[in-house]
Design a protein around this motif. Structure first.
Motif, PDB file in Angstrom:
ATOM      1  N   PHE A 105     -11.015  31.679  -0.102  1.00  0.00           N
ATOM      2  CA  PHE A 105     -10.226  30.485   0.187  1.00  0.00           C
ATOM      3  C   PHE A 105     -10.959  29.240  -0.301  1.00  0.00           C
ATOM      4  O   PHE A 105     -12.190  29.200  -0.369  1.00  0.00           O
ATOM      5  CB  PHE A 105      -9.978  30.360   1.689  1.00  0.00           C
ATOM      6  N   ARG A 165     -13.072  29.340   4.993  1.00  0.00           N
ATOM      7  CA  ARG A 165     -12.536  29.923   6.236  1.00  0.00           C
ATOM      8  C   ARG A 165     -13.493  30.949   6.833  1.00  0.00           C
ATOM      9  O   ARG A 165     -13.118  32.098   7.093  1.00  0.00           O
ATOM     10  CB  ARG A 165     -11.163  30.559   6.003  1.00  0.00           C
ATOM     11  N   LEU A 166     -14.694  30.524   7.059  1.00  0.00           N
ATOM     12  CA  LEU A 166     -15.649  31.395   7.737  1.00  0.00           C
ATOM     13  C   LEU A 166     -15.547  31.138   9.239  1.00  0.00           C
ATOM     14  O   LEU A 166     -15.288  30.009   9.663  1.00  0.00           O
ATOM     15  CB  LEU A 166     -17.064  31.106   7.245  1.00  0.00           C
ATOM     16  N   ALA A 167     -15.755  32.176  10.016  1.00  0.00           N
ATOM     17  CA  ALA A 167     -15.723  32.031  11.472  1.00  0.00           C
ATOM     18  C   ALA A 167     -17.045  31.436  11.936  1.00  0.00           C
ATOM     19  O   ALA A 167     -18.105  32.040  11.750  1.00  0.00           O
ATOM     20  CB  ALA A 167     -15.482  33.392  12.126  1.00  0.00           C
ATOM     21  N   GLU A 224     -18.423  31.021  14.773  1.00  0.00           N
ATOM     22  CA  GLU A 224     -19.199  31.644  15.840  1.00  0.00           C
ATOM     23  C   GLU A 224     -19.792  32.994  15.430  1.00  0.00           C
ATOM     24  O   GLU A 224     -20.501  33.619  16.210  1.00  0.00           O
ATOM     25  CB  GLU A 224     -18.346  31.814  17.095  1.00  0.00           C
ATOM     26  N   LEU A 225     -19.479  33.441  14.229  1.00  0.00           N
ATOM     27  CA  LEU A 225     -20.048  34.704  13.745  1.00  0.00           C
ATOM     28  C   LEU A 225     -21.186  34.407  12.763  1.00  0.00           C
ATOM     29  O   LEU A 225     -21.178  33.388  12.078  1.00  0.00           O
ATOM     30  CB  LEU A 225     -18.980  35.546  13.039  1.00  0.00           C
ATOM     31  N   GLU A 273     -21.909  39.060  10.048  1.00  0.00           N
ATOM     32  CA  GLU A 273     -20.675  39.409  10.771  1.00  0.00           C
ATOM     33  C   GLU A 273     -19.448  38.899  10.037  1.00  0.00           C
ATOM     34  O   GLU A 273     -18.407  39.561  10.020  1.00  0.00           O
ATOM     35  CB  GLU A 273     -20.734  38.835  12.188  1.00  0.00           C
ATOM     36  N   LEU A 281     -16.480  41.320   8.631  1.00  0.00           N
ATOM     37  CA  LEU A 281     -15.231  41.215   9.411  1.00  0.00           C
ATOM     38  C   LEU A 281     -14.083  42.061   8.842  1.00  0.00           C
ATOM     39  O   LEU A 281     -13.414  42.785   9.598  1.00  0.00           O
ATOM     40  CB  LEU A 281     -14.827  39.736   9.499  1.00  0.00           C
ATOM     41  N   PRO A 282     -13.833  42.039   7.526  1.00  0.00           N
ATOM     42  CA  PRO A 282     -12.750  42.895   7.010  1.00  0.00           C
ATOM     43  C   PRO A 282     -12.986  44.379   7.309  1.00  0.00           C
ATOM     44  O   PRO A 282     -12.030  45.114   7.589  1.00  0.00           O
ATOM     45  CB  PRO A 282     -12.790  42.624   5.498  1.00  0.00           C
ATOM     46  N   ARG A 298     -25.664  31.040  11.227  1.00  0.00           N
ATOM     47  CA  ARG A 298     -24.255  30.705  11.409  1.00  0.00           C
ATOM     48  C   ARG A 298     -23.798  29.902  10.175  1.00  0.00           C
ATOM     49  O   ARG A 298     -24.614  29.207   9.547  1.00  0.00           O
ATOM     50  CB  ARG A 298     -24.043  29.868  12.667  1.00  0.00           C
ATOM     51  N   ARG A 350     -17.413  38.281   1.459  1.00  0.00           N
ATOM     52  CA  ARG A 350     -16.369  38.803   2.352  1.00  0.00           C
ATOM     53  C   ARG A 350     -15.172  39.303   1.555  1.00  0.00           C
ATOM     54  O   ARG A 350     -14.532  40.302   1.917  1.00  0.00           O
ATOM     55  CB  ARG A 350     -15.933  37.726   3.343  1.00  0.00           C
TER      56      ARG A 350
END
Lengths: 294, 222
Positions: free
Chosen positions: B85, B89-91, B93-94, B98, B102-103, B134, B150
């Motif tokens: 993206f 669009r990374l999370a 809190e992960l 991680e 994730l996928p 993070r 990712r």
């Protein structure tokens, strides 16, 4: 190839902490309390209706003046017992009459000194066999002051009143379920808004609807289940307090109050229903949001 | 592999963002989509990635008509797509590891397999030392590399990238294109959207140009 110290965890992207979740739990607890009390009350009311029907449905009471002689009483009893449709008749002794009056007069009143009427229980046979007007006419000839009380008239009124009470209780339970649903919808919608970025990301990465919906359903249903359990247990406690309170007022026989096996079943159903209602509402909210994603 | 037919997209009563776009991308092909901001590049990528539905037209991925496919089938199709993206669009809190894994977690891949895949990518992209960090502790270029990792972790059949020469700079864009080239050689279809036409031209791959929702096909057969 491995990397030392890399913490591999099993958790998948968690939802943001929901500050509203305890609010949902509290609302569901209150609603579950209301619903559980209603459920136990319905059982008690059904028991009472059955007892009233059994006790009053086939019994008439004949009331004679206090100074009625034993001979006159025997004549009256003989007349009643010979009447078609009467299964039996039995005169109540004064002690039994006093016991019946005690809930209304209290224990401190010297009942022995009161001119208590002589009461005769008349057990009716098959329905429709007794000519009540005919019996009253014949009684006038041997005991003009005799008064025949047909409890069935009271029973009809009692049953009618209790039916209305049942309807009100059921309506209150439906309202409790509706409020639980509404609270769950609001909570799930809020969680959806707070976590929209996460959900969009999960969707984009190939998470299926079940996975996304589960992230809303499990916490919402879980907190509602907990709230439901707290409310149900509180209702059981409340009911027992009512039982003790009514017993201390000498009204124990007026309210059948025991949380028995059926009551425990009601508590379990209310607890589970709280969780299921909230989880279903959250699932529908999530499903509605997902429909906007291809 | 990827076939768009008379694709149109309109938000509400607004003008059409995409107007009758038709396109066919063969397996292992590499294309750039160029165009100014607002030309519809991101919308086009989102539709191909099944993140948005078109207003009209059809999208066929891997010989499956996406509109006719059920929701579960579309979720499975998305698992065959890797996307970088524009905003990564990374999370937050992960950790980096991680996020990259994730996928695979969504796929239900076992932890040992996940660990192996992710570790390999971290090492390859020079992020091994950042595995526990993070995303907000990373530079823009590092975040874009994590997003790239990712997208690659599933070894997808279709790779999409939106503005690789973004906040990470041209060096990361170069890394992304180099990586995607290798994937294309292995049979992955690649589509990269960028407004930096000069950047895209240097690689010698076919350019598709979007202008106000109209796609100029260049040398790619519609």
């Amino acid at each position: 190839m491995t990397i030392a110290g890399w913490p591999v965890t099993a958790r998948v992207l968690p939802m943001a902490p929901d500050p509203m979740r305890w609010c949902l739990g509290a609302i569901v607890a209150v609603m579950a309390w209301l619903a559980a009390l209603g459920g136990i009350g319905l059982i008690a009311l059904a028991d009472a209706r059955r007892d009233w029907d059994r006790a009053l449905g086939d019994v008439l009471t004949l009331q004679l003046p206090a100074d009625t002689s034993a001979a006159r009483l025997e004549v009256v009893l003989a007349l009643v017992r010979q009447t078609t449709g009467v299964a039996g008749a039995q005169a109540l002794d004064p002690a039994e009459t006093a016991r019946l009056l005690e809930p209304w007069l209290g224990k401190s009143v010297p009942i022995d000194l009161l001119p208590l009427p002589r009461l005769v229980d008349i057990h009716i046979g098959p329905p429709g066999a007794l000519d009540l007007d005919g019996l009253q006419q014949r009684l006038k000839s041997v005991a003009p002051e005799a008064r025949l009380e047909d409890h069935r008239l009271w029973l009809v009124k009692l049953l009618s009143a209790s039916s209305r009470l049942q309807a009100i209780v059921i309506a209150a339970m439906i309202v409790a379920a509706a409020i639980t649903t509404l609270a769950a919808v609001v909570t799930a919608s809020g969680a959806l808004t707070r976590n929209s970025d996460r959900l969009v990301l999960l969707h984009a990465l190939g998470a299926d609807d079940f996975d996304v919906i589960g992230r809303l359903v499990i916490p919402t249903g879980g907190i509602a289940l907990l709230g439901g359990a707290v409310g149900a247990l509180a209702a059981a406690g409340t009911w027992q307090v009512v039982t003790v309170a009514t017993a201390s007022l000498g009204l124990a026989s007026a309210i059948p109050t025991v949380v028995d096996g059926r009551g425990i079943l009601v508590l379990a159903v209310v607890t589970l229903a709280s969780g299921i209602i909230a989880a279903t509402a959250a699932a529908l909210v999530a499903r509605r949001a997902l429909v906007r994603m291809p | 592999m990827v076939r768009l037919e008379q694709l149109g997209k309109r938000y509400g009563d607004g003008p059409e963002i995409l107007r009758g776009v038709s396109l066919s991308l063969a397996p292992g092909s590499f294309h750039f989509v160029t165009g100014a901001s607002g030309a519809g590049k991101t919308t086009l990528l989102n539709i191909i990635a099944l993140a948005e539905a078109p207003s009209r037209g059809s999208v066929t991925l891997f010989d499956i008509d996406t509109e006719a496919a059920g929701r579960a089938a579309r979720a499975r199709l998305r698992r065959r797509i890797g996307i970088v993206f524009q905003d990564c669009r990374l999370a937050a809190e992960l950790s980096v590891a991680e996020n990259i894994g994730l996928p695979l977690q969504i796929d239900g891949t076992s932890e040992p397999a996940r660990r192996a895949h992710v570790a390999e990518l971290l090492e390859w992209l020079g992020l091994a030392e950042k595995a526990e960090e993070r995303p907000n502790a990373l530079s823009a270029a590092e975040r874009q590399r994590v997003a790239l990792a990712r997208a690659l972790v599933r070894r997808p059949d279709l790779l999409l990238a939106d503005e690789p020469v973004g906040e990470g700079g041209e060096a990361v864009g170069q890394l992304l294109v180099d990586t995607f080239e290798r994937m294309a050689q292995l049979g992955t279809t690649v589509l990269v959207a960028t407004r930096a036409t000069a950047f895209a031209e240097q690689f010698g791959y076919p350019l598709l140009h979007l202008d106000a929702g109209d796609l100029s096909l260049g040398d790619v057969a519609p």
